[in-house]
Design an enzyme around this catalytic site. Structure first.
Site, PDB file in Angstrom:
ATOM      1  N   GLY A  31       0.809  -1.217   0.000  1.00  0.00           N
ATOM      2  CA  GLY A  31       0.000   0.000   0.000  1.00  0.00           C
ATOM      3  C   GLY A  31       0.837   1.258   0.000  1.00  0.00           C
ATOM      4  O   GLY A  31       2.017   1.218  -0.350  1.00  0.00           O
ATOM      5  N   HIS A  37       4.621   1.691  -7.793  1.00  0.00           N
ATOM      6  CA  HIS A  37       3.633   0.605  -7.778  1.00  0.00           C
ATOM      7  C   HIS A  37       2.736   0.679  -9.019  1.00  0.00           C
ATOM      8  O   HIS A  37       2.441  -0.336  -9.646  1.00  0.00           O
ATOM      9  CB  HIS A  37       2.723   0.735  -6.559  1.00  0.00           C
ATOM     10  CG  HIS A  37       3.415   0.695  -5.246  1.00  0.00           C
ATOM     11  ND1 HIS A  37       3.493   1.787  -4.401  1.00  0.00           N
ATOM     12  CD2 HIS A  37       4.080  -0.299  -4.604  1.00  0.00           C
ATOM     13  CE1 HIS A  37       4.141   1.467  -3.308  1.00  0.00           C
ATOM     14  NE2 HIS A  37       4.529   0.207  -3.402  1.00  0.00           N
ATOM     15  N   GLN A  61       7.651  -9.125   7.991  1.00  0.00           N
ATOM     16  CA  GLN A  61       8.884  -8.689   7.314  1.00  0.00           C
ATOM     17  C   GLN A  61       9.468  -7.421   7.923  1.00  0.00           C
ATOM     18  O   GLN A  61      10.467  -6.903   7.442  1.00  0.00           O
ATOM     19  CB  GLN A  61       8.652  -8.529   5.812  1.00  0.00           C
ATOM     20  CG  GLN A  61       7.810  -7.335   5.419  1.00  0.00           C
ATOM     21  CD  GLN A  61       7.531  -7.344   3.921  1.00  0.00           C
ATOM     22  OE1 GLN A  61       6.684  -8.100   3.441  1.00  0.00           O
ATOM     23  NE2 GLN A  61       8.255  -6.532   3.163  1.00  0.00           N
ATOM     24  N   GLY A 148       9.418  -4.792  -8.475  1.00  0.00           N
ATOM     25  CA  GLY A 148      10.231  -3.658  -8.900  1.00  0.00           C
ATOM     26  C   GLY A 148      11.725  -3.890  -8.705  1.00  0.00           C
ATOM     27  O   GLY A 148      12.150  -4.500  -7.720  1.00  0.00           O
ATOM     28  N   ASP A 151      13.773  -2.766  -5.426  1.00  0.00           N
ATOM     29  CA  ASP A 151      14.149  -3.720  -4.382  1.00  0.00           C
ATOM     30  C   ASP A 151      14.832  -4.907  -5.058  1.00  0.00           C
ATOM     31  O   ASP A 151      14.281  -6.002  -5.136  1.00  0.00           O
ATOM     32  CB  ASP A 151      12.901  -4.155  -3.609  1.00  0.00           C
ATOM     33  CG  ASP A 151      12.213  -2.970  -2.964  1.00  0.00           C
ATOM     34  OD1 ASP A 151      12.734  -2.468  -1.959  1.00  0.00           O
ATOM     35  OD2 ASP A 151      11.178  -2.502  -3.485  1.00  0.00           O
TER      36      ASP A 151
END
Ligand code: PAJ
Length: 289
Positions: A31, A37, A61, A148, A151
């Protein structure tokens, strides 16, 4: 776009889409959506079929409870953005739906890929990522899942999990989306003060300079460009942002994430820097020319 909160309902809707002959593209997120995103959602849409987006701030995480608490949440805004970008289904489960009372299973990728860099500075982080991504894959059963390059290490870890566990999904990478001044978009950027936001430009500056430094190292026929570059970049950070603290600045093999000495074709420059109390990560491929 339909909003779903239970595993049962997402399974049902995905089965319906498949019955209509659609393939399933999936974009997992936590979010606080931004252009990074949304570009993955558009990419998924362009590939065709039904696009599922998940919004779930995954508690397992976060190695720092304060980071989890401070994580920005605004589902109404996220839903509007998802719809605009072309998502067909938004899956936003509660934590109790994903981790019911007594939940005890984990999915782990072992070895250096999860121990190095982010894995070293955020112990347990990737265990939480692989566990939740494996669960989300089981819930949504996508044909394609979009991650993405921002990361980079996460992308490599997810690819490894999929390969090692024979998961029937294709992992599709998406390029890093940046602010006009080069700062990689991140949900954490909103936490930067005005002053911190200005200082944060040093991160893309380091990555851009890395390519120039490799070019001059090659011209001067320097060997061991990896460690030399790393040292130059560290010095550059110290002189440009003296109060920034680097967790790491590394020059690594893009697949294994091992440090490289001699750069023969390409390498990944990857950094994690604390600026103004916010931890920023970014990376860039540099090429020997
Ligand atoms: P989150 O940080 O919300 O990111 C969701 C996806 O968006 C990831 O694949 C991430 O790499 C990608 N992304 C973030 N910023 C980006 C940018 N500037 N450009 C391009 N892509 C970008 O990553 C996670 O969530 C979680 O770990 C998750 C995979 C959802 C598991 O909980």
């Amino acid at each position: 776009m339909e909003k779903l909160t239970t595993v049962g309902s997402v399974r049902f809707k995905v089965r319906e889409a498949r019955a209509q002959g659609h393939t399933i593209g999936f974009v997992p997120t936590m979010g606080a959506l931004h252009e990074g995103h949304l570009s993955l959602i558009r990419q998924a849409k362009a590939d065709g079929g039904t696009v599922v987006v998940s919004v779930f701030v995954n508690p397992t995480q976060f190695n720092d409870p304060k980071d989890l608490e401070k994580y920005p949440r605004d589902l109404a805004r996220d839903a509007a953005l998802c719809e605009e970008a072309g998502a067909d289904l938004l899956f936003a489960p509660e934590a109790s739906e994903v981790y019911p009372e007594g939940y005890a299973a984990k999915v782990l990728v072992e070895g250096p890929l999860t121990r190095l860099l982010e894995g070293y500075f955020r112990p347990g982080h990737f265990d939480g990522v692989t566990t939740v991504v494996a669960k989300l894959f089981n819930m949504v059963q996508p044909d394609r899942a979009y991650f993405g390059e921002k990361d980079w290490q996460q992308l490599q870890v997810v690819k490894k999990m999929v390969r090692d566990l024979d998961m029937p999904v294709t992992v599709v990478p998406g390029p890093t989306v940046r602010e006009p001044d080069g700062l990689a978009m991140s949900s954490r950027n909103v936490r930067l003060s005005e002053e911190g936001r200005k200082k944060a430009k040093v991160v893309p500056y380091l990555l851009d300079t890395a390519q120039d430094l490799l070019d001059s190292a090659s011209r001067e026929m320097l060997t061991d460009q990896g460690p030399v570059l790393r040292q130059w970049l560290m010095t550059l950070l110290e002189s440009n942002a003296p109060d920034a603290k680097a967790d790491y600045i590394a020059v690594v093999d893009p697949d294994t994430l091992f440090d490289v000495d001699e750069i023969t074709d390409r390498a990944l420059v990857t950094v994690a820097v604390h600026i103004d109390g916010v931890r920023l990560i970014d990376n860039r491929i540099i090429v020997r020319r």
